[in-house]
Design an enzyme around this catalytic site. Sequence first.
Site, PDB file in Angstrom:
ATOM      1  N   ASP A 271      21.669  37.654  46.084  1.00 34.21           N
ATOM      2  CA  ASP A 271      21.703  37.142  47.466  1.00 34.21           C
ATOM      3  C   ASP A 271      22.919  36.245  47.703  1.00 34.21           C
ATOM      4  O   ASP A 271      22.837  35.019  47.649  1.00 34.21           O
ATOM      5  CB  ASP A 271      20.422  36.380  47.803  1.00 34.21           C
ATOM      6  CG  ASP A 271      19.211  37.283  47.869  1.00 34.21           C
ATOM      7  OD1 ASP A 271      19.409  38.510  47.992  1.00 34.21           O
ATOM      8  OD2 ASP A 271      18.080  36.784  47.784  1.00 34.21           O
TER       9      ASP A 271
ATOM     10  N   ASP B 122      23.161  28.826  48.363  1.00 29.50           N
ATOM     11  CA  ASP B 122      21.713  28.860  48.592  1.00 29.50           C
ATOM     12  C   ASP B 122      20.990  29.191  47.287  1.00 29.50           C
ATOM     13  O   ASP B 122      19.985  29.893  47.280  1.00 29.50           O
ATOM     14  CB  ASP B 122      21.373  29.888  49.674  1.00 29.50           C
ATOM     15  CG  ASP B 122      19.920  29.786  50.142  1.00 29.50           C
ATOM     16  OD1 ASP B 122      19.412  28.663  50.276  1.00 29.50           O
ATOM     17  OD2 ASP B 122      19.296  30.841  50.364  1.00 29.50           O
TER      18      ASP B 122
END
Length: 293
Positions: free
Chosen positions: A195, A168
């Site tokens: 993340d 992502d």
Amino acid sequence: MKAPPRLQTLVDEGLIDTVVRQLMSGKEAMVFVVRCGDETRCAKIYKEATHRSFRQAVDYTENRKVKNSRSARAMAKGSKFGRQEQEAAWQSAEVDALYRLAAAGVRVPRPFNFFDGVLLMELVTDAHGDAAPRLNDVAFTPDQALQHHATLIGEVVRMLCAGVVHGDLSEFNILLAHMPGEGDLPGVDEPVIIDLPQAVDAAGNNHAQRMLLRDVANLRDYFGQYAPALLKTDYGPEIWSLYQAGLLSKETPLTGHFERSTADVDMAAVLREIDDARDEETARRLRMAAPAV
């Protein structure tokens, strides 16, 4: 500030001393700035599955292993206990990825502890010691865009050589940190990747190739706004082709060009890419519309 309930346990255990302030709140987690002795760190509190909406989670969790066979059976059945174990595995995936990538020399925040669903890690800062901005919040000159793009392509390669695909990667989960110079040398700004709960095993996940191509395309499209020459590059397929052939290392020279096969097109895969691109653009617009914290 008063410690939130999820952080009070860490205060009671002596893992953190005080909570300074909330840094951000997203769909997946809340992040707080905390003090641990003489150091300032950040505490990432993962939200429960019912309160988050990460897209296509099943693709990211494919072939993730758990050591406990009882947990694996419960996860497969989808029982209440299984869902709890699946949530715990989702959270610990970021911790595992951070340690794995830090050991491989990838620029990620240094993890310190993971306790009761809270990840304690390095606070990535700018030149003034404040929380570093996301790439999305910074404008670049063409030369800076080319430099940071090259650095991040190198990081993607390092990650893949360590067997990890971010899954992502975009301007929304890369920070621009200030790295102090040695001796009399001035410091420099360097990207740091954050993340990683959705990070996938490159060899064990059937969607890894698609995710890596999307990660690299996101970098190309973002930095291409500042350095249009990047829009003509094709690093993703080149990197994956070298990886599949066992020829990829962090020293492998890349050209940014790739000759595609003229074999028949897999229309199902093409349509999947179109759907993913549409979903990614929708998610990007929602993030852009979200109020700053």
